[in-house]
Scaffold this motif. Structure first.
Motif, PDB file in Angstrom:
ATOM      1  N   GLY A 149       0.813  -1.209   0.000  1.00 32.98           N
ATOM      2  CA  GLY A 149       0.000   0.000   0.000  1.00 32.98           C
ATOM      3  C   GLY A 149       0.841   1.251   0.000  1.00 32.98           C
ATOM      4  N   GLY A 150       0.567   2.131  -0.979  1.00 32.79           N
ATOM      5  CA  GLY A 150       1.348   3.348  -1.122  1.00 32.79           C
ATOM      6  C   GLY A 150       0.601   4.598  -0.724  1.00 32.79           C
ATOM      7  N   GLY A 151      -0.243   4.487   0.306  1.00 31.99           N
ATOM      8  CA  GLY A 151      -0.848   5.679   0.888  1.00 31.99           C
ATOM      9  C   GLY A 151       0.125   6.347   1.843  1.00 31.99           C
ATOM     10  N   LEU A 152      -0.359   7.314   2.595  1.00 28.46           N
ATOM     11  CA  LEU A 152       0.533   8.065   3.486  1.00 28.46           C
ATOM     12  C   LEU A 152       1.205   7.157   4.517  1.00 28.46           C
ATOM     13  CD1 LEU A 152      -1.564  11.299   4.179  1.00 28.46           C
ATOM     14  CD2 LEU A 152      -0.070  10.755   2.236  1.00 28.46           C
ATOM     15  N   VAL A 174       4.672  -5.036   6.108  1.00 28.36           N
ATOM     16  CA  VAL A 174       3.810  -4.005   6.676  1.00 28.36           C
ATOM     17  C   VAL A 174       2.612  -3.855   5.739  1.00 28.36           C
ATOM     18  CG1 VAL A 174       3.585  -1.584   7.316  1.00 28.36           C
ATOM     19  CG2 VAL A 174       5.740  -2.794   7.745  1.00 28.36           C
ATOM     20  N   VAL A 175       1.424  -4.173   6.233  1.00 32.73           N
ATOM     21  CA  VAL A 175       0.207  -4.039   5.436  1.00 32.73           C
ATOM     22  C   VAL A 175      -0.365  -2.653   5.685  1.00 32.73           C
ATOM     23  CG1 VAL A 175      -2.125  -4.897   5.009  1.00 32.73           C
ATOM     24  CG2 VAL A 175      -0.254  -6.499   5.456  1.00 32.73           C
ATOM     25  N   ALA A 176      -0.284  -1.820   4.652  1.00 35.74           N
ATOM     26  CA  ALA A 176      -0.758  -0.436   4.740  1.00 35.74           C
ATOM     27  C   ALA A 176      -1.823  -0.181   3.680  1.00 35.74           C
ATOM     28  CB  ALA A 176       0.411   0.532   4.560  1.00 35.74           C
ATOM     29  N   ALA A 177      -2.560  -1.232   3.353  1.00 40.91           N
ATOM     30  CA  ALA A 177      -3.611  -1.121   2.356  1.00 40.91           C
ATOM     31  C   ALA A 177      -4.839  -0.436   2.949  1.00 40.91           C
ATOM     32  CB  ALA A 177      -3.979  -2.514   1.839  1.00 40.91           C
ATOM     33  N   ASP A 178      -5.853  -0.178   2.105  1.00 35.27           N
ATOM     34  CA  ASP A 178      -7.094   0.406   2.598  1.00 35.27           C
ATOM     35  C   ASP A 178      -7.732  -0.555   3.598  1.00 35.27           C
ATOM     36  OD1 ASP A 178      -9.519  -1.181   1.193  1.00 35.27           O
ATOM     37  OD2 ASP A 178      -7.816  -1.037  -0.193  1.00 35.27           O
ATOM     38  N   ARG A 202     -10.545  -2.265   4.059  1.00 37.15           N
ATOM     39  CA  ARG A 202     -11.167  -3.525   3.643  1.00 37.15           C
ATOM     40  C   ARG A 202     -10.130  -4.500   3.087  1.00 37.15           C
ATOM     41  NH1 ARG A 202     -16.404  -0.293   1.234  1.00 37.15           N
ATOM     42  NH2 ARG A 202     -17.492  -0.113   3.237  1.00 37.15           N
ATOM     43  N   SER A 203      -9.191  -3.997   2.296  1.00 40.40           N
ATOM     44  CA  SER A 203      -8.138  -4.868   1.772  1.00 40.40           C
ATOM     45  C   SER A 203      -7.234  -5.363   2.889  1.00 40.40           C
ATOM     46  CB  SER A 203      -7.311  -4.125   0.721  1.00 40.40           C
ATOM     47  OG  SER A 203      -8.102  -3.763  -0.398  1.00 40.40           O
ATOM     48  N   ALA A 204      -6.925  -4.491   3.843  1.00 43.13           N
ATOM     49  CA  ALA A 204      -6.063  -4.886   4.965  1.00 43.13           C
ATOM     50  C   ALA A 204      -6.724  -5.985   5.784  1.00 43.13           C
ATOM     51  CB  ALA A 204      -5.752  -3.686   5.841  1.00 43.13           C
ATOM     52  N   ARG A 205      -8.027  -5.885   5.980  1.00 40.31           N
ATOM     53  CA  ARG A 205      -8.733  -6.931   6.726  1.00 40.31           C
ATOM     54  C   ARG A 205      -8.670  -8.263   5.975  1.00 40.31           C
ATOM     55  NH1 ARG A 205     -14.940  -6.807   9.068  1.00 40.31           N
ATOM     56  NH2 ARG A 205     -14.064  -5.348  10.585  1.00 40.31           N
ATOM     57  N   GLU A 206      -8.861  -8.214   4.653  1.00 37.36           N
ATOM     58  CA  GLU A 206      -8.819  -9.442   3.853  1.00 37.36           C
ATOM     59  C   GLU A 206      -7.421 -10.062   3.862  1.00 37.36           C
ATOM     60  OE1 GLU A 206     -10.158  -8.449  -0.023  1.00 37.36           O
ATOM     61  OE2 GLU A 206     -12.225  -8.005   0.596  1.00 37.36           O
ATOM     62  N   LEU A 207      -6.383  -9.237   3.773  1.00 41.16           N
ATOM     63  CA  LEU A 207      -5.020  -9.756   3.707  1.00 41.16           C
ATOM     64  C   LEU A 207      -4.535 -10.313   5.040  1.00 41.16           C
ATOM     65  CD1 LEU A 207      -3.321  -7.017   1.491  1.00 41.16           C
ATOM     66  CD2 LEU A 207      -3.667  -9.416   0.858  1.00 41.16           C
ATOM     67  N   THR A 208      -4.976  -9.714   6.142  1.00 44.51           N
ATOM     68  CA  THR A 208      -4.439 -10.080   7.453  1.00 44.51           C
ATOM     69  C   THR A 208      -5.386 -10.912   8.301  1.00 44.51           C
ATOM     70  OG1 THR A 208      -5.269  -8.077   8.543  1.00 44.51           O
ATOM     71  CG2 THR A 208      -3.082  -7.956   7.498  1.00 44.51           C
ATOM     72  N   GLY A 209      -6.688 -10.876   7.995  1.00 40.07           N
ATOM     73  CA  GLY A 209      -7.656 -11.572   8.830  1.00 40.07           C
ATOM     74  C   GLY A 209      -7.940 -10.874  10.144  1.00 40.07           C
ATOM     75  N   VAL A 210      -7.482  -9.633  10.305  1.00 42.94           N
ATOM     76  CA  VAL A 210      -7.719  -8.884  11.545  1.00 42.94           C
ATOM     77  C   VAL A 210      -9.122  -8.271  11.484  1.00 42.94           C
ATOM     78  CG1 VAL A 210      -6.987  -6.936  12.973  1.00 42.94           C
ATOM     79  CG2 VAL A 210      -5.279  -8.419  11.898  1.00 42.94           C
ATOM     80  N   LEU A 262       0.562  -3.795  10.840  1.00 39.14           N
ATOM     81  CA  LEU A 262      -0.429  -2.910  10.245  1.00 39.14           C
ATOM     82  C   LEU A 262       0.059  -1.469  10.267  1.00 39.14           C
ATOM     83  CD1 LEU A 262      -3.825  -4.122  11.802  1.00 39.14           C
ATOM     84  CD2 LEU A 262      -2.990  -4.498   9.464  1.00 39.14           C
ATOM     85  N   ALA A 263      -0.199  -0.745   9.191  1.00 43.67           N
ATOM     86  CA  ALA A 263       0.037   0.697   9.148  1.00 43.67           C
ATOM     87  C   ALA A 263      -1.130   1.316   8.395  1.00 43.67           C
ATOM     88  CB  ALA A 263       1.351   1.029   8.449  1.00 43.67           C
ATOM     89  N   GLY A 264      -1.884   2.133   9.064  1.00 42.41           N
ATOM     90  CA  GLY A 264      -3.027   2.796   8.447  1.00 42.41           C
ATOM     91  C   GLY A 264      -3.713   3.649   9.483  1.00 42.41           C
ATOM     92  N   ASP A 265      -4.477   4.648   9.043  1.00 42.34           N
ATOM     93  CA  ASP A 265      -5.143   5.498  10.031  1.00 42.34           C
ATOM     94  C   ASP A 265      -6.086   4.691  10.916  1.00 42.34           C
ATOM     95  OD1 ASP A 265      -7.148   5.044   8.171  1.00 42.34           O
ATOM     96  OD2 ASP A 265      -7.597   7.160   7.808  1.00 42.34           O
TER      97      ASP A 265
END
Length: 439
Positions: A9-12, A269-273, A275-283, A410-413
């Motif tokens: 993920g290439g967000g902030l 480091v999963v920094a996706a949006d 919904r995608s982060a939940r799918e990739l990590t199962g969190v 995880l990295a995301g707001d």
């Protein structure tokens, strides 16, 4: 740091995390599924115009933004404090006299908000301007912040909605409907003000300490600057690449699969949006309930009298606010052109032309003395997921950066709160966690 790390993920958040890890010596690869970085912070440039993805601004007092960004390089264009409140046949200024002495006279005679509410606002400003912002979502009772109690008090379940907090502290329904609903509705994408009062306290404190601004080249200049810094630190950025899966190998490493290729590394480091982060990590604690909006951009023959202030809809809320971008940042449009935007909260069912007609009708009612027939629709952004929902106490259940199993982070707001500050801070915290665990 002698390790290989992938960022998804290439967000902030992803860009900040990659830059910090690369600077610490990690071998970094960042994957972004879009053709350019930015996540939810992007700009489209066409025919000399700059259209940000939705109405977005930078709060210059955000601690993470001040740490991660070069403001001089961004060439920031600042809005005037406060706003111009508009309803059919009437427009008036309400501003912060401490940061905008020139707006004091107009604010004093503003009849949309009572004198008592103005005094309460100044008292609230005095209380919040000295609060440690890093503590607001870290175990502090928001009631204590409003009431001047020791801000180091532990969170005791006292968070409430913005509306409830304002009413409890003596603000009138008139103040809430005429100012707080459109102003903070624009910040939280929630005109009902059912969002956590902690978000109100944080943004109020930031407004008291700094400005809201946009880069001269648009909000997309922010992730572009972060990407340049990450590349200089040694990060390889692959755009147009979707990561299909993230797995741990049981031996302290992790694997990413993208486009049929796999990359074995020491950490991911999963920094996706969300919904995608939940799918990739199962969190499952990653929040996916959304707040959305529609922002339209128009050319206009002339200008409005708002200057560098927001125009807030004190009436029916459709659109919630209008901005004369060329008054703030002339670089957003070709010479001699005026660029306006209007933002509608939620997901309105009307088509683009119908929404533009609604904006034209609203502006005509606000400015009966002038013609707005030249308003011409240039661009529309429909953004169903602009923020995640932040009800009272939302931050108690957010996942931590180490929430996934194994060497996945995880990295995301959504690990902090929905904002540029939250995204950048989460990126730094994720990088620190990787450094501590892998080193």
């Amino acid at each position: 740091m002698n390790a290989s790390v992938a960022v998804v993920g290439g967000g902030l958040a992803g860009l900040v995390s990659a830059r910090h890890l690369a600077a610490d010596g990690a071998e970094m690869t960042l994957f972004e599924r879009e053709e350019s970085v930015g996540g939810r912070v992007r700009s489209t440039r066409r025919d000399g115009f700059t259209f940000d993805r939705g109405f977005q601004v930078l709060f210059t007092a955000y601690p993470a933004a001040r740490r991660e960004l070069d403001y001089d390089e961004l060439d920031l264009r600042r809005f005037k404090p406060g706003a111009r409140l508009a309803r059919p046949g009437a427009r008036s200024v309400l501003s912060d006299p401490f940061r905008d002495p020139g707006g004091l006279a107009e604010s004093l005679v503003n009849t949309e908000v009572s004198t008592v509410d103005k005094l309460r606002t100044l008292a609230l400003r005095r209380r919040l301007v000295g609060v440690d912002p890093d503590a607001l979502f870290d175990g502090v009772d928001p009631d204590a912040l409003f009431d001047g109690v020791d801000p180091d008090a532990l969170f005791d379940g006292g968070d409430q909605s913005i509306r409830a907090a304002l009413l409890e502290r003596g603000f009138s329904e008139r103040f809430i409907e005429n100012f707080a609903a459109p102003f903070y509705g624009g910040i939280t994408l929630d005109r009902s003000l059912s969002t956590s009062a902690a978000t109100f306290a944080y943004t109020f404190a930031m407004l008291a300490r700094g400005s809201i601004a946009v880069p001269a080249d648009g909000m997309g200049a922010i992730p572009e600057q972060l990407a340049d810094a990450a590349r200089r630190a040694g990060t390889r950025i692959e755009t147009g690449t979707t990561v299909d899966s993230v797995t741990t190998d049981g031996d302290g490493g992790a694997t990413t699969s993208a486009g049929g290729e796999t990359l074995d590394c020491d950490a991911v480091v999963v920094a996706a949006d969300p919904r995608s982060a939940r799918e990739l990590t199962g969190v499952g604690s990653i929040p996916t309930d959304a707040r959305g909006c529609v922002t339209q951009w128009y050319s206009f023959d002339g200008d409005l009298d708002a200057g560098r202030r927001l125009l807030l809809n004190a009436g029916d809320g459709a659109p919630n606010h209008v901005v004369d971008h060329t008054a703030v940042a002339p670089e957003y449009a070709p010479d001699g052109e005026t660029l306006l935007s209007a933002t509608f909260l939620g997901e309105p069912e009307e088509g683009d032309d119908a929404l533009a007609a609604r904006t034209r009708e609203t502006l005509s009612s606000w400015y009966p003395e002038r013609s707005v027939g030249s308003l011409s629709l240039l661009h529309t952004d429909r953004i169903p997921f602009a923020q995640f929902a932040q009800p009272p106490g939302f931050y108690v259940d957010l996942p931590g950066v180490r929430e996934p199993e194994g060497s996945v982070y995880l990295a995301g707001d959504y690990t902090e709160w929905s904002s540029i500050q939250g995204a950048m801070e989460s990126g730094r915290r994720a990088a620190r966690a990787v450094f501590e665990d892998v080193e």
